[in-house]
Design a protein around this motif. Structure first.
Motif, mmCIF file in Angstrom:
data_model
loop_
_atom_site.group_PDB
_atom_site.id
_atom_site.type_symbol
_atom_site.label_atom_id
_atom_site.label_comp_id
_atom_site.label_asym_id
_atom_site.label_seq_id
_atom_site.Cartn_x
_atom_site.Cartn_y
_atom_site.Cartn_z
ATOM 1 N N GLU A 30 0.808 -1.226 0.000
ATOM 2 C CA GLU A 30 0.000 0.000 0.000
ATOM 3 C C GLU A 30 0.840 1.273 0.000
ATOM 4 O O GLU A 30 0.376 2.319 -0.439
ATOM 5 C CB GLU A 30 -0.968 -0.015 1.175
ATOM 6 C CG GLU A 30 -2.055 -1.048 1.009
ATOM 7 C CD GLU A 30 -3.049 -1.043 2.155
ATOM 8 O OE1 GLU A 30 -3.102 -0.069 2.921
ATOM 9 O OE2 GLU A 30 -3.793 -2.041 2.266
ATOM 10 N N GLY A 31 2.064 1.197 0.493
ATOM 11 C CA GLY A 31 2.940 2.363 0.471
ATOM 12 C C GLY A 31 3.224 2.853 -0.937
ATOM 13 O O GLY A 31 3.436 4.043 -1.162
ATOM 14 N N PHE A 32 3.229 1.944 -1.889
ATOM 15 C CA PHE A 32 3.477 2.291 -3.290
ATOM 16 C C PHE A 32 2.412 3.262 -3.793
ATOM 17 O O PHE A 32 2.726 4.321 -4.340
ATOM 18 C CB PHE A 32 3.499 1.014 -4.134
ATOM 19 C CG PHE A 32 3.660 1.241 -5.610
ATOM 20 C CD1 PHE A 32 4.897 1.535 -6.140
ATOM 21 C CD2 PHE A 32 2.570 1.133 -6.461
ATOM 22 C CE1 PHE A 32 5.054 1.740 -7.508
ATOM 23 C CE2 PHE A 32 2.716 1.330 -7.821
ATOM 24 C CZ PHE A 32 3.965 1.632 -8.355
ATOM 25 N N SER A 33 1.155 2.928 -3.598
ATOM 26 C CA SER A 33 0.069 3.801 -4.054
ATOM 27 C C SER A 33 0.072 5.131 -3.316
ATOM 28 O O SER A 33 -0.138 6.186 -3.920
ATOM 29 C CB SER A 33 -1.289 3.109 -3.865
ATOM 30 O OG SER A 33 -1.391 1.996 -4.714
ATOM 31 N N ARG A 178 11.589 4.748 5.271
ATOM 32 C CA ARG A 178 10.619 3.688 5.077
ATOM 33 C C ARG A 178 9.259 4.356 4.910
ATOM 34 O O ARG A 178 8.887 5.234 5.701
ATOM 35 C CB ARG A 178 10.619 2.774 6.298
ATOM 36 C CG ARG A 178 9.684 1.612 6.184
ATOM 37 C CD ARG A 178 9.829 0.740 7.405
ATOM 38 N NE ARG A 178 8.874 -0.339 7.383
ATOM 39 C CZ ARG A 178 8.866 -1.322 8.257
ATOM 40 N NH1 ARG A 178 9.771 -1.360 9.222
ATOM 41 N NH2 ARG A 178 7.972 -2.271 8.174
ATOM 42 N N LEU A 179 8.528 3.972 3.874
ATOM 43 C CA LEU A 179 7.220 4.566 3.645
ATOM 44 C C LEU A 179 6.252 4.131 4.737
ATOM 45 O O LEU A 179 6.287 2.988 5.196
ATOM 46 C CB LEU A 179 6.692 4.179 2.257
ATOM 47 C CG LEU A 179 7.528 4.692 1.071
ATOM 48 C CD1 LEU A 179 6.924 4.214 -0.237
ATOM 49 C CD2 LEU A 179 7.638 6.210 1.084
ATOM 50 N N ASP A 180 5.404 5.051 5.164
ATOM 51 C CA ASP A 180 4.452 4.792 6.258
ATOM 52 C C ASP A 180 3.615 3.543 5.990
ATOM 53 O O ASP A 180 3.042 3.395 4.899
ATOM 54 C CB ASP A 180 3.509 5.989 6.447
ATOM 55 C CG ASP A 180 4.234 7.209 7.002
ATOM 56 O OD1 ASP A 180 5.334 7.048 7.552
ATOM 57 O OD2 ASP A 180 3.690 8.316 6.865
ATOM 58 N N GLY A 181 3.547 2.672 6.991
ATOM 59 C CA GLY A 181 2.729 1.473 6.901
ATOM 60 C C GLY A 181 3.148 0.526 5.796
ATOM 61 O O GLY A 181 2.321 -0.199 5.259
ATOM 62 N N SER A 182 4.433 0.535 5.449
ATOM 63 C CA SER A 182 4.902 -0.172 4.270
ATOM 64 C C SER A 182 6.228 -0.867 4.548
ATOM 65 O O SER A 182 6.956 -0.506 5.472
ATOM 66 C CB SER A 182 5.080 0.846 3.136
ATOM 67 O OG SER A 182 5.666 0.279 2.004
ATOM 68 N N GLU A 183 6.545 -1.842 3.724
ATOM 69 C CA GLU A 183 7.860 -2.472 3.746
ATOM 70 C C GLU A 183 8.779 -1.852 2.695
ATOM 71 O O GLU A 183 9.919 -2.270 2.548
ATOM 72 C CB GLU A 183 7.732 -3.981 3.496
ATOM 73 C CG GLU A 183 7.012 -4.722 4.606
ATOM 74 C CD GLU A 183 7.761 -4.679 5.930
ATOM 75 O OE1 GLU A 183 8.992 -4.823 5.927
ATOM 76 O OE2 GLU A 183 7.110 -4.483 6.975
ATOM 77 N N LEU A 184 8.284 -0.862 1.957
ATOM 78 C CA LEU A 184 9.083 -0.208 0.919
ATOM 79 C C LEU A 184 9.978 0.859 1.525
ATOM 80 O O LEU A 184 9.573 1.597 2.425
ATOM 81 C CB LEU A 184 8.178 0.443 -0.122
ATOM 82 C CG LEU A 184 7.244 -0.475 -0.901
ATOM 83 C CD1 LEU A 184 6.354 0.339 -1.814
ATOM 84 C CD2 LEU A 184 8.033 -1.502 -1.692
#
Length: 196
Positions: A30-33, A178-184
């Motif tokens: 979801e971090g991608f979007s 690190r993007l919020d709520g993400s592994e990215l």
């Protein structure tokens, strides 16, 4: 002068897409979007190659009014539908841009000059999603200002490498997080010019 921002996802082993051009092999979350939406809000022009344009045009337009789509995707769709688009292509015709009539087509032979002129015009950021071959060429020509790599926690093991081995371009790290709520992990680089 406006900036050209390339925003792309890559695997830990440096691939832009998996074998057989399988983009879905990448470790999206979801971090991608959320990050793509952040970039769209800061831009007023989307610069794309033909293949990415056709993929986006085939997917995004109806999402804006789809009550079953996640709210973030509906907002991305609205931005994609509204933003001015410039497509680098020798084969796309104006009749093939529907429903995205706010699209201008630029021939590949004149793309560098057209993009340089686009950067000189007033406005917000010029955003590049996908369009690997096009942005690699613009990157080698010194026309890309920032490269935003979203590195996913996974190995693809083969496919299309993110860089095509063109002229070396020096980079300066502007941000890593690190993007919020993400592994990215976002790695945001500014270009310093050509020559290694």
């Amino acid at each position: 002068m406006r900036k050209i921002i390339v925003c792309t996802m890559i695997s830990l082993d440096g691939y832009y897409e998996g074998r057989g051009k399988d983009v879905m092999a990448l470790p999206f979350d979801e971090g991608f979007s959320a990050y793509n939406l952040e970039r769209l809000r800061a831009a007023d022009t989307l610069l794309l190659g033909r293949t990415s344009f056709e993929g986006f045009r085939g997917y995004w337009p109806p999402i804006a009014d789809d009550p079953g789509a996640p709210p973030i995707e509906r907002e991305i769709s609205r931005h994609n539908n509204a933003i001015d688009k410039v497509v680098v292509s020798d084969s796309l015709t104006p009749g093939e841009t529907a429903p995205w009539h706010n699209t201008r087509i630029v021939k590949r032979s004149g793309a560098r000059d057209e993009v340089a002129e686009l950067k000189r015009r007033p406005g917000k950021e010029i955003l590049v999603f996908g369009s690997h071959l096009m942005w690699n060429d613009l990157f080698a020509a010194g026309l890309v200002d920032e490269l935003h790599l979203m590195v996913g926690p996974g190995f693809v093991g083969g496919g299309t490498p993110v860089f095509e081995g063109r002229s070396p371009v020096r980079l300066r790290l502007l941000e890593n997080r690190r993007l919020d709520g993400s592994e990215l992990v976002l790695l945001r680089y500014g270009t310093l010019g050509q020559g290694g």
